[in-house]
Scaffold this motif. Structure first.
Motif, PDB file in Angstrom:
ATOM      1  N   LYS A 159     -13.232   9.632  23.112  1.00  0.00           N
ATOM      2  CA  LYS A 159     -14.149   9.592  24.257  1.00  0.00           C
ATOM      3  C   LYS A 159     -13.778   8.460  25.216  1.00  0.00           C
ATOM      4  N   GLY A 160     -13.479   7.294  24.686  1.00  0.00           N
ATOM      5  CA  GLY A 160     -13.098   6.160  25.535  1.00  0.00           C
ATOM      6  C   GLY A 160     -11.787   6.387  26.257  1.00  0.00           C
ATOM      7  N   SER A 161     -10.803   6.970  25.565  1.00  0.00           N
ATOM      8  CA  SER A 161      -9.516   7.253  26.202  1.00  0.00           C
ATOM      9  C   SER A 161      -9.649   8.329  27.269  1.00  0.00           C
ATOM     10  N   SER A 162     -10.506   9.308  27.016  1.00  0.00           N
ATOM     11  CA  SER A 162     -10.752  10.343  28.029  1.00  0.00           C
ATOM     12  C   SER A 162     -11.404   9.739  29.264  1.00  0.00           C
ATOM     13  N   LEU A 163     -12.356   8.850  29.047  1.00  0.00           N
ATOM     14  CA  LEU A 163     -13.009   8.173  30.161  1.00  0.00           C
ATOM     15  C   LEU A 163     -12.012   7.319  30.938  1.00  0.00           C
ATOM     16  N   ALA A 164     -11.166   6.596  30.229  1.00  0.00           N
ATOM     17  CA  ALA A 164     -10.154   5.775  30.898  1.00  0.00           C
ATOM     18  C   ALA A 164      -9.210   6.640  31.735  1.00  0.00           C
ATOM     19  N   THR A 165      -8.827   7.791  31.188  1.00  0.00           N
ATOM     20  CA  THR A 165      -7.944   8.698  31.919  1.00  0.00           C
ATOM     21  C   THR A 165      -8.623   9.205  33.186  1.00  0.00           C
ATOM     22  N   LEU A 166      -9.872   9.626  33.068  1.00  0.00           N
ATOM     23  CA  LEU A 166     -10.604  10.112  34.241  1.00  0.00           C
ATOM     24  C   LEU A 166     -10.779   9.027  35.294  1.00  0.00           C
TER      25      LEU A 166
END
Length: 115
Positions: A82-89
């Motif tokens: 979830k955190g990596s997805s948020l960082a990517t977005l």
């Protein structure tokens, strides 16, 4: 490919040395602009499309490496899927703009006749 190797090298250097100047934290952004520059100097047509793809792919690479670092136990700001997805977005818009800027500058330097 350029961004992936360069960003991995950046992460390695940051993890190896404790005391680095703050300017080093701008390295990923400079790398994206350079990748846009390379696309702008090599691609005669569809420059904007190439630069947008570079920005999106660079953000995916950075997010993927963030997830990989978290998976091996290294401290990261945004851990987990979830955190990596948020960082990517969060990285996509900035990386796309930087790639477009690099491509536009390269296009102007090389003649300015590209679309």
């Amino acid at each position: 490919m350029f961004f992936a190797v360069s960003y991995a090298g950046y992460l390695l250097v940051v993890r190896m040395f404790d005391a680095l100047p703050a300017v080093v934290s701008y390295t990923p952004y400079v790398l994206v602009a350079i990748a846009g520059w390379v696309a702008g100097s090599k691609n005669e047509k569809q420059l904007a499309k190439s630069c947008v793809m570079i920005g999106v792919i660079a953000a995916l690479i950075a997010g993927g490496l963030n997830l990989a670092l978290w998976a091996i136990g290294a401290p990261v700001d945004f851990g987990g899927l979830k955190g990596s997805s948020l960082a990517t977005l969060l990285m996509v818009p900035g990386f796309v703009l930087l790639a477009l800027l690099g491509g536009a500058v390269a296009s102007e330097v090389s003649g300015g006749n590209r679309t």
